[in-house]
Motif scaffolding. Structure first.
Motif, PDB file in Angstrom:
ATOM      1  N   THR A 366       0.830  -1.201   0.000  1.00  0.00           N
ATOM      2  CA  THR A 366       0.000   0.000   0.000  1.00  0.00           C
ATOM      3  C   THR A 366       0.865   1.252   0.000  1.00  0.00           C
ATOM      4  O   THR A 366       0.591   2.214  -0.734  1.00  0.00           O
ATOM      5  CB  THR A 366      -0.934   0.017   1.216  1.00  0.00           C
ATOM      6  N   GLU A 367       1.915   1.248   0.792  1.00  0.00           N
ATOM      7  CA  GLU A 367       2.790   2.425   0.843  1.00  0.00           C
ATOM      8  C   GLU A 367       3.554   2.621  -0.455  1.00  0.00           C
ATOM      9  O   GLU A 367       4.019   3.727  -0.748  1.00  0.00           O
ATOM     10  CB  GLU A 367       3.749   2.300   2.025  1.00  0.00           C
ATOM     11  N   SER A 374      -3.245   5.866   2.034  1.00  0.00           N
ATOM     12  CA  SER A 374      -3.147   4.722   2.945  1.00  0.00           C
ATOM     13  C   SER A 374      -4.015   4.897   4.184  1.00  0.00           C
ATOM     14  O   SER A 374      -4.435   3.908   4.797  1.00  0.00           O
ATOM     15  CB  SER A 374      -1.694   4.478   3.353  1.00  0.00           C
TER      16      SER A 374
END
Length: 491
Positions: A366-367, A374
């Protein structure tokens, strides 16, 4: 069904209960909790059992599993934790060295790989036997040429993904036939019962009532259908909640399952904005018109609908379709959300069927792909605050069929020594437990007799969420009861 009284039980307060102080008695008759209270009288001849102060909760549920795939996992090469195609190929080569013949593996995640898998690379080490390597999120598979041929798929350079893969997986027995015998299912469900699980929503594709006739599950199973099986379910006159013909009374008709978009790992989750890594914005798996038509038809015939929506645009489109049709059911995953979508979910009465352990796997990815959003991922706190009902699950085999792992992940939001990831979205233990008991709240009179006794208080105070998580992951289950019958005992 045997009738009995459990004496000296501590009720874990999860809502809907009376708020009992100290130990109480629980009277079970004909599969129903008839009464909860202090010093209960009961008819002569009823068995009594001293729970010795153990803590009681309603039976736990996993709201999203794929039972056949979870059952088949023991015969498949584990590729979890591989960090590159080369790393995965080493495991495949080693496996084939001692297990010659066709191979099905599972668990690799290409989302963080610098290099993507190719058919040619797999052909080089396995030119003669079919090899199928299923991604950890199940949204694609890496096949060699022999496997492509066996599954009737055209040649290609890379992976088979999304709808093409889902349809091909229904023919996986042409590569390796998994052990899906009644005994294999029984072992799987015994393991679940040992964790306090009394019911699952089985979202496996391609199953029919005939598949369940020889099985004798000791826990409740709600069996889903997909679009390609919808005609048969409607023709049989089945509605969600109806007993599945020919099966145990514990097996009932579940929802229509729709996979409306992809996943983060394959960069196919459908989003309002492009992924930061330049891989696009994902894509839907059907048009809005097709989605709405499926929901409308299912709802008209009394079926709930479970709609997979991971990206925020997929969620928006799904909510529009539910609103237009009046369909009921759930949004599966709801991984990336916009906050203004959640009051709409609440207004429509849709459950958020979420899998907290996925955040442990998707945190770093996700990052990389969604660092600008996020804080909107696995937004459980926003959901609760908006009045959306949560239902926790695993999506096994994507993550283990283990409700205590899901509860711990929802509470602590970290799988390692790093601080919790976006702790502002965490749930309390009480909230996570309440989202794991199929809406039953606390043990109370009138509920079905699906009960779990614990050897420790799940709500015991702790110094921090890390300590809470560790305790939850090790929660000792003393007794699991389904429909008034003991299905697991460590007592």
């Amino acid at each position: 069904m045997a009738d009995f009284v459990l004496r000296n039980v501590r009720v874990v307060e999860l809502g809907r209960g009376r708020g009992w102080v100290g130990p109480v008695d629980v009277f079970v008759e004909q599969g129903t909790v008839r009464e909860v209270g202090h010093g209960l009288d009961h008819p002569a001849g009823i068995e009594e059992y001293d729970a010795q102060g153990r803590w009681a909760i309603p039976g736990l549920w996993d709201a999203h599993v794929h039972l056949a795939q979870w059952t088949a996992r023991s015969d498949r090469l584990d590729l979890a934790g591989t960090v590159s195609p080369t790393d995965a190929l080493v495991r495949v080569r080693d496996w084939l060295g001692s297990h010659p013949g066709a191979l099905v593996g599972r668990g690799h995640r290409t989302g963080m790989w610098a290099e993507q898998p190719t058919v040619a690379a797999l052909d080089e080490i396995a030119p003669d036997a079919p090899v199928v390597l299923i991604a950890g999120d199940a949204h694609h598979a890496w096949l060699n040429t022999r496997a492509l041929d066996a599954l009737g798929l055209p040649a290609r350079e890379g992976v088979v993904a999304e709808n093409e893969w889902y349809e091909a997986y229904t023919r996986i027995e042409t590569v390796v036939e998994p052990d899906l015998s009644p005994d294999a299912y029984r072992r799987t469900l015994d393991q679940a019962a040992a964790l306090g699980v009394t019911g699952v929503v089985d979202l496996e594709r391609g199953q029919t009532a005939a598949d369940w006739e020889p099985r004798d599950p000791q826990i409740r199973v709600r069996v889903a259908t997909y679009a390609d099986g919808l005609d048969d379910v409607i023709a049989a006159g089945l509605r969600s909640g109806d007993p599945l013909p020919g099966s145990s009374e514990l097996v009932t008709t579940g929802p229509l399952k729709i996979i409306s978009d992809g996943s983060l790992n394959t960069r196919t989750a459908w989003c309002c904005e492009d992924y930061v890594d330049g891989s696009g914005a994902g894509a839907p798996n059907q048009t809005s018109t097709e989605l709405t038509a499926l929901l409308d038809r299912a709802h008209a015939h009394g079926l709930e609908v479970a709609t997979h929506a991971i990206g925020d645009l997929a969620l928006r489109e799904a909510l529009t379709a539910y609103d237009a049709t009046g369909a009921t059911g759930s949004i599966e995953h709801a991984q990336l959300v916009r906050r203004d979508a959640l009051p709409v979910m609440a207004r429509l009465g849709l459950r958020a069927s979420v899998q907290p352990a996925h955040l442990l796997d998707d945190r770093d990815l996700t990052e990389l792909c969604w660092p600008d959003r996020s804080e909107r991922c696995f937004a459980f706190r926003w959901m609760v605050d908006a009045g959306v009902q949560l239902a926790l699950g695993s999506d096994a085999p994507v993550s283990p069929l283990d409700p205590w792992l899901a509860i711990a992940a929802a509470v602590h939001r970290s799988a390692d020594d790093r601080p919790p990831w976006h702790p502002e979205q965490a749930l309390t233990v009480r909230e996570a437990l309440a989202a794991s008991v199929d809406g039953q709240g606390s043990v109370h009179s009138g509920m079905r007799a699906d009960l779990v006794l614990l050897d420790a208080d799940p709500l015991a105070p702790a110094d921090d969420t890390a300590e809470q998580s560790a305790r939850l992951r090790a929660m000792p289950v003393a007794l699991t009861i389904v429909d008034g019958e003991v299905v697991h005992s460590e007592w």
